[in-house]
Design a protein around this motif. Structure first.
Motif, PDB file in Angstrom:
ATOM      1  N   HIS A   1       0.818  -1.204   0.000  1.00  0.00           N
ATOM      2  CA  HIS A   1       0.000   0.000   0.000  1.00  0.00           C
ATOM      3  C   HIS A   1       0.858   1.263   0.000  1.00  0.00           C
ATOM      4  O   HIS A   1       1.476   1.595   1.011  1.00  0.00           O
ATOM      5  N   PHE A   2       0.880   1.921  -1.144  1.00  0.00           N
ATOM      6  CA  PHE A   2       1.602   3.180  -1.340  1.00  0.00           C
ATOM      7  C   PHE A   2       0.821   4.033  -2.319  1.00  0.00           C
ATOM      8  O   PHE A   2       0.166   3.509  -3.214  1.00  0.00           O
ATOM      9  N   ARG A   3       0.921   5.317  -2.174  1.00  0.00           N
ATOM     10  CA  ARG A   3       0.327   6.215  -3.174  1.00  0.00           C
ATOM     11  C   ARG A   3       1.204   6.254  -4.427  1.00  0.00           C
ATOM     12  O   ARG A   3       0.725   6.431  -5.526  1.00  0.00           O
ATOM     13  N   ASN A   4       2.494   6.111  -4.227  1.00  0.00           N
ATOM     14  CA  ASN A   4       3.456   6.129  -5.318  1.00  0.00           C
ATOM     15  C   ASN A   4       3.401   4.786  -6.039  1.00  0.00           C
ATOM     16  O   ASN A   4       3.585   3.745  -5.429  1.00  0.00           O
ATOM     17  N   HIS A   5       3.157   4.807  -7.335  1.00  0.00           N
ATOM     18  CA  HIS A   5       3.111   3.572  -8.122  1.00  0.00           C
ATOM     19  C   HIS A   5       4.222   3.548  -9.165  1.00  0.00           C
ATOM     20  O   HIS A   5       4.029   3.098 -10.290  1.00  0.00           O
ATOM     21  N   SER A   6       5.411   3.992  -8.788  1.00  0.00           N
ATOM     22  CA  SER A   6       6.511   4.084  -9.744  1.00  0.00           C
ATOM     23  C   SER A   6       7.222   2.740  -9.926  1.00  0.00           C
ATOM     24  O   SER A   6       7.186   1.871  -9.058  1.00  0.00           O
ATOM     25  N   GLU A   7       7.886   2.616 -11.059  1.00  0.00           N
ATOM     26  CA  GLU A   7       8.673   1.411 -11.326  1.00  0.00           C
ATOM     27  C   GLU A   7       9.845   1.301 -10.361  1.00  0.00           C
ATOM     28  O   GLU A   7      10.207   0.208  -9.945  1.00  0.00           O
ATOM     29  N   LYS A   8      10.426   2.418 -10.001  1.00  0.00           N
ATOM     30  CA  LYS A   8      11.558   2.403  -9.061  1.00  0.00           C
ATOM     31  C   LYS A   8      11.127   1.844  -7.709  1.00  0.00           C
ATOM     32  O   LYS A   8      11.812   0.982  -7.146  1.00  0.00           O
ATOM     33  N   LEU A   9       9.994   2.290  -7.197  1.00  0.00           N
ATOM     34  CA  LEU A   9       9.485   1.760  -5.940  1.00  0.00           C
ATOM     35  C   LEU A   9       9.157   0.275  -6.080  1.00  0.00           C
ATOM     36  O   LEU A   9       9.462  -0.518  -5.197  1.00  0.00           O
ATOM     37  N   ALA A  10       8.566  -0.105  -7.198  1.00  0.00           N
ATOM     38  CA  ALA A  10       8.232  -1.517  -7.426  1.00  0.00           C
ATOM     39  C   ALA A  10       9.494  -2.382  -7.420  1.00  0.00           C
ATOM     40  O   ALA A  10       9.513  -3.457  -6.817  1.00  0.00           O
ATOM     41  N   LEU A  11      10.561  -1.925  -8.071  1.00  0.00           N
ATOM     42  CA  LEU A  11      11.820  -2.682  -8.070  1.00  0.00           C
ATOM     43  C   LEU A  11      12.394  -2.796  -6.661  1.00  0.00           C
ATOM     44  O   LEU A  11      12.846  -3.871  -6.252  1.00  0.00           O
ATOM     45  N   ASN A  12      12.381  -1.693  -5.917  1.00  0.00           N
ATOM     46  CA  ASN A  12      12.909  -1.721  -4.550  1.00  0.00           C
ATOM     47  C   ASN A  12      12.124  -2.690  -3.674  1.00  0.00           C
ATOM     48  O   ASN A  12      12.704  -3.472  -2.918  1.00  0.00           O
ATOM     49  N   LEU A  13      10.804  -2.646  -3.761  1.00  0.00           N
ATOM     50  CA  LEU A  13       9.978  -3.556  -2.965  1.00  0.00           C
ATOM     51  C   LEU A  13      10.171  -5.005  -3.404  1.00  0.00           C
ATOM     52  O   LEU A  13      10.206  -5.908  -2.570  1.00  0.00           O
ATOM     53  N   CYS A  14      10.298  -5.208  -4.692  1.00  0.00           N
ATOM     54  CA  CYS A  14      10.515  -6.572  -5.188  1.00  0.00           C
ATOM     55  C   CYS A  14      11.802  -7.136  -4.607  1.00  0.00           C
ATOM     56  O   CYS A  14      11.833  -8.279  -4.146  1.00  0.00           O
ATOM     57  N   TRP A  15      12.875  -6.346  -4.609  1.00  0.00           N
ATOM     58  CA  TRP A  15      14.144  -6.822  -4.055  1.00  0.00           C
ATOM     59  C   TRP A  15      14.014  -7.103  -2.557  1.00  0.00           C
ATOM     60  O   TRP A  15      14.342  -8.183  -2.092  1.00  0.00           O
ATOM     61  N   LYS A  16      13.512  -6.115  -1.799  1.00  0.00           N
ATOM     62  CA  LYS A  16      13.482  -6.227  -0.339  1.00  0.00           C
ATOM     63  C   LYS A  16      12.474  -7.250   0.177  1.00  0.00           C
ATOM     64  O   LYS A  16      12.729  -7.922   1.165  1.00  0.00           O
ATOM     65  N   LYS A  17      11.326  -7.384  -0.485  1.00  0.00           N
ATOM     66  CA  LYS A  17      10.241  -8.216   0.040  1.00  0.00           C
ATOM     67  C   LYS A  17      10.101  -9.574  -0.635  1.00  0.00           C
ATOM     68  O   LYS A  17       9.558 -10.505  -0.042  1.00  0.00           O
ATOM     69  N   LEU A  18      10.597  -9.715  -1.872  1.00  0.00           N
ATOM     70  CA  LEU A  18      10.398 -10.972  -2.591  1.00  0.00           C
ATOM     71  C   LEU A  18      11.705 -11.689  -2.933  1.00  0.00           C
ATOM     72  O   LEU A  18      11.869 -12.870  -2.627  1.00  0.00           O
ATOM     73  N   VAL A  19      12.632 -10.995  -3.569  1.00  0.00           N
ATOM     74  CA  VAL A  19      13.848 -11.650  -4.060  1.00  0.00           C
ATOM     75  C   VAL A  19      14.846 -11.919  -2.936  1.00  0.00           C
ATOM     76  O   VAL A  19      15.292 -13.057  -2.758  1.00  0.00           O
ATOM     77  N   GLU A  20      15.209 -10.898  -2.176  1.00  0.00           N
ATOM     78  CA  GLU A  20      16.211 -11.069  -1.119  1.00  0.00           C
ATOM     79  C   GLU A  20      15.797 -12.146  -0.098  1.00  0.00           C
ATOM     80  O   GLU A  20      16.616 -13.014   0.219  1.00  0.00           O
ATOM     81  N   PRO A  21      14.561 -12.140   0.403  1.00  0.00           N
ATOM     82  CA  PRO A  21      14.175 -13.223   1.329  1.00  0.00           C
ATOM     83  C   PRO A  21      14.236 -14.611   0.704  1.00  0.00           C
ATOM     84  O   PRO A  21      14.577 -15.585   1.368  1.00  0.00           O
ATOM     85  N   ALA A  22      13.962 -14.708  -0.593  1.00  0.00           N
ATOM     86  CA  ALA A  22      14.025 -16.000  -1.274  1.00  0.00           C
ATOM     87  C   ALA A  22      15.473 -16.477  -1.437  1.00  0.00           C
ATOM     88  O   ALA A  22      15.722 -17.680  -1.484  1.00  0.00           O
ATOM     89  N   LEU A  23      16.419 -15.569  -1.501  1.00  0.00           N
ATOM     90  CA  LEU A  23      17.830 -15.921  -1.678  1.00  0.00           C
ATOM     91  C   LEU A  23      18.496 -16.339  -0.363  1.00  0.00           C
ATOM     92  O   LEU A  23      19.450 -17.085  -0.370  1.00  0.00           O
ATOM     93  N   LYS A  24      18.006 -15.846   0.753  1.00  0.00           N
ATOM     94  CA  LYS A  24      18.672 -16.089   2.029  1.00  0.00           C
ATOM     95  C   LYS A  24      18.880 -17.567   2.354  1.00  0.00           C
ATOM     96  O   LYS A  24      19.983 -17.940   2.739  1.00  0.00           O
ATOM     97  N   PRO A  25      17.883 -18.454   2.179  1.00  0.00           N
ATOM     98  CA  PRO A  25      18.160 -19.866   2.461  1.00  0.00           C
ATOM     99  C   PRO A  25      19.253 -20.459   1.576  1.00  0.00           C
ATOM    100  O   PRO A  25      20.032 -21.281   2.001  1.00  0.00           O
ATOM    101  N   LYS A  26      19.350 -19.987   0.314  1.00  0.00           N
ATOM    102  CA  LYS A  26      20.363 -20.484  -0.602  1.00  0.00           C
ATOM    103  C   LYS A  26      21.759 -20.004  -0.210  1.00  0.00           C
ATOM    104  O   LYS A  26      22.760 -20.650  -0.499  1.00  0.00           O
ATOM    105  N   LEU A  27      21.844 -18.833   0.422  1.00  0.00           N
ATOM    106  CA  LEU A  27      23.126 -18.253   0.768  1.00  0.00           C
ATOM    107  C   LEU A  27      23.718 -18.837   2.034  1.00  0.00           C
ATOM    108  O   LEU A  27      24.917 -18.818   2.233  1.00  0.00           O
ATOM    109  N   ASN A  28      22.896 -19.317   2.920  1.00  0.00           N
ATOM    110  CA  ASN A  28      23.391 -19.838   4.215  1.00  0.00           C
ATOM    111  C   ASN A  28      23.971 -21.221   4.073  1.00  0.00           C
ATOM    112  O   ASN A  28      23.727 -21.967   3.229  1.00  0.00           O
TER     113      ASN A  28
END
Length: 87
Positions: free
Chosen positions: A60-87
């Motif tokens: 939930h954000f008022r800003n619907h920019s691609e930059k915000l979408a990329l940042n959220l994708c990294w922080k909320k979807l991609v990075e958490p998915a990578l953590k088990p593989k990295l440990n």
């Protein structure tokens, strides 16, 4: 646990190589598809009172920019998915 530099390098790789496409747009939401390493990630940026009814994660954000979408994708979807593989 990856070092700070390793996490930084992974994030840098993501931002340089991920592609983003807006799949749907409405005045109350924007649905994005982020493609990274041949894996699609979907997310919706929406207002609190939105009309989106799909299955993808909603942020939930008022800003619907691609930059915000990329940042959220990294922080909320991609990075958490990578953590088990990295440990």
């Amino acid at each position: 646990m990856p070092t700070r530099k390793e996490r930084y390098d992974l994030a840098n790789h993501f931002y340089l190589n991920a592609s983003i496409e807006r799949m749907a747009h409405d005045p109350t939401f924007s649905l994005y598809k982020v493609l990274y390493k041949n894996t699609p990630y979907y997310l919706c940026l929406c207002h609190r009172k939105h009309t989106y009814t799909g299955p993808h994660p909603q942020f939930h954000f008022r800003n619907h920019s691609e930059k915000l979408a990329l940042n959220l994708c990294w922080k909320k979807l991609v990075e958490p998915a990578l953590k088990p593989k990295l440990n």
